[in-house]
Every structure is written in C-alpha cells, then in structure tokens.
Design a protein around this motif. Structure first.
Motif, PDB file in Angstrom:
ATOM      1  N   MET A   1       0.845  -1.184   0.000  1.00 46.28           N
ATOM      2  CA  MET A   1       0.000   0.000   0.000  1.00 46.28           C
ATOM      3  C   MET A   1       0.888   1.245   0.000  1.00 46.28           C
ATOM      4  SD  MET A   1      -2.852   1.240   2.755  1.00 46.28           S
ATOM      5  CE  MET A   1      -4.085   0.078   2.271  1.00 46.28           C
ATOM      6  N   ARG A   2       0.507   2.216  -0.742  1.00 46.52           N
ATOM      7  CA  ARG A   2       1.268   3.443  -0.849  1.00 46.52           C
ATOM      8  C   ARG A   2       1.176   4.263   0.435  1.00 46.52           C
ATOM      9  NH1 ARG A   2       0.950   8.032  -5.523  1.00 46.52           N
ATOM     10  NH2 ARG A   2       2.627   9.231  -4.649  1.00 46.52           N
ATOM     11  N   GLN A   3       2.322   4.773   0.881  1.00 46.63           N
ATOM     12  CA  GLN A   3       2.384   5.640   2.052  1.00 46.63           C
ATOM     13  C   GLN A   3       3.011   6.959   1.647  1.00 46.63           C
ATOM     14  OE1 GLN A   3       3.783   4.035   5.795  1.00 46.63           O
ATOM     15  NE2 GLN A   3       3.996   2.059   4.812  1.00 46.63           N
ATOM     16  N   ILE A   4       2.417   8.049   2.086  1.00 50.08           N
ATOM     17  CA  ILE A   4       2.922   9.372   1.751  1.00 50.08           C
ATOM     18  C   ILE A   4       3.386  10.042   3.037  1.00 50.08           C
ATOM     19  CG2 ILE A   4       2.336  11.600   0.730  1.00 50.08           C
ATOM     20  CD1 ILE A   4      -0.047   9.992  -0.643  1.00 50.08           C
TER      21      ILE A   4
ATOM     22  N   ARG B   1      -2.159   7.365   4.177  1.00 46.63           N
ATOM     23  CA  ARG B   1      -2.392   6.198   3.323  1.00 46.63           C
ATOM     24  C   ARG B   1      -3.768   6.313   2.686  1.00 46.63           C
ATOM     25  NH1 ARG B   1      -0.647   1.398   7.501  1.00 46.63           N
ATOM     26  NH2 ARG B   1       1.580   1.759   7.383  1.00 46.63           N
TER      27      ARG B   1
END
Length: 118
Positions: free
Chosen positions: A1-4, A84
């Motif tokens: 999952m993409r995390q910023i 997220r």
C-alpha cells in the motif's frame, strides 16, 4: 500500500481528543492490533494547523508510541506521520479516504520538561 510522508515541521499540532483504543470490530469490541508488531493500536484526534488552514485528523498510533499526558489542547509532536489512501466497497457503496498513521505521538510539554532535567 502506498504511504505518503507528511511534513509536520511547519505545523502546529495539538490534541483534540485524548487517545482511545482502536476497535477492529464494533460488534465484538475486538481491539485493533498492528499486523507487523502485534502492538495494540490507539487513535488520537489532533488539530493540525498549517498554511492558514486547520484540520482535525484521527491518527492511529501503537499504544507504546503514546507519551506524556495527552489531554485536549496539549501541543504534540507526530513522529513518522504518513498518509495512506484507502478505498473499499460495502453494501454496493464505494468509499474512499485517507488514513493517518504515526510511529509516536509525544507531548511537547513532557519532552521539554524531561530535556531540562537531563
């Protein structure tokens, strides 16, 4: 999952709602646990003020990452804050949003007094 990663260096962050246990299943009351470490999770609602705007964010944090007396209005530091994006479908309704997660939520007041003592 993409995390910023979220930069909090220019923000003012204060507790809006003290830590509460994060619940995985409302029907059973089962507590949410971190999938990697097994640590119990809590949520802390914070007022996040930056760039002339104020938002209330609900931040998930491991119980061990909560330090200091986090009552309403306490200035805090958010360590390792990430956003997220999420999306799911429930009863044919698509929902989406942004979940916030931090490694730690630390009272700045507690940090200042402990650093003076050292």
């Amino acid at each position: 999952m993409r995390q910023i990663p979220v930069d909090t260096s220019a923000a003012t962050v204060m507790v809006a709602q003290p830590p509460q246990p994060k619940v995985k299943d409302r029907r059973t009351g089962e507590r949410a646990m971190d999938a990697e470490t097994g640590a119990a999770l809590s949520t802390v609602d914070v007022m996040f003020a930056a760039n002339g705007e104020v938002e209330i964010l609900s931040v998930t944090v491991p119980e061990s990452g909560i330090s200091g007396d986090l009552v309403m209005g306490t200035p805090v530091a958010l360590t390792g804050l990430v956003a997220r994006p999420w999306e799911n479908e429930f009863n044919g309704q698509k929902r989406h949003g942004i979940a916030f997660r931090a490694v730690a939520v630390t009272s700045i007041v507690a940090g200042a007094s402990s650093s003076k003592a050292a």
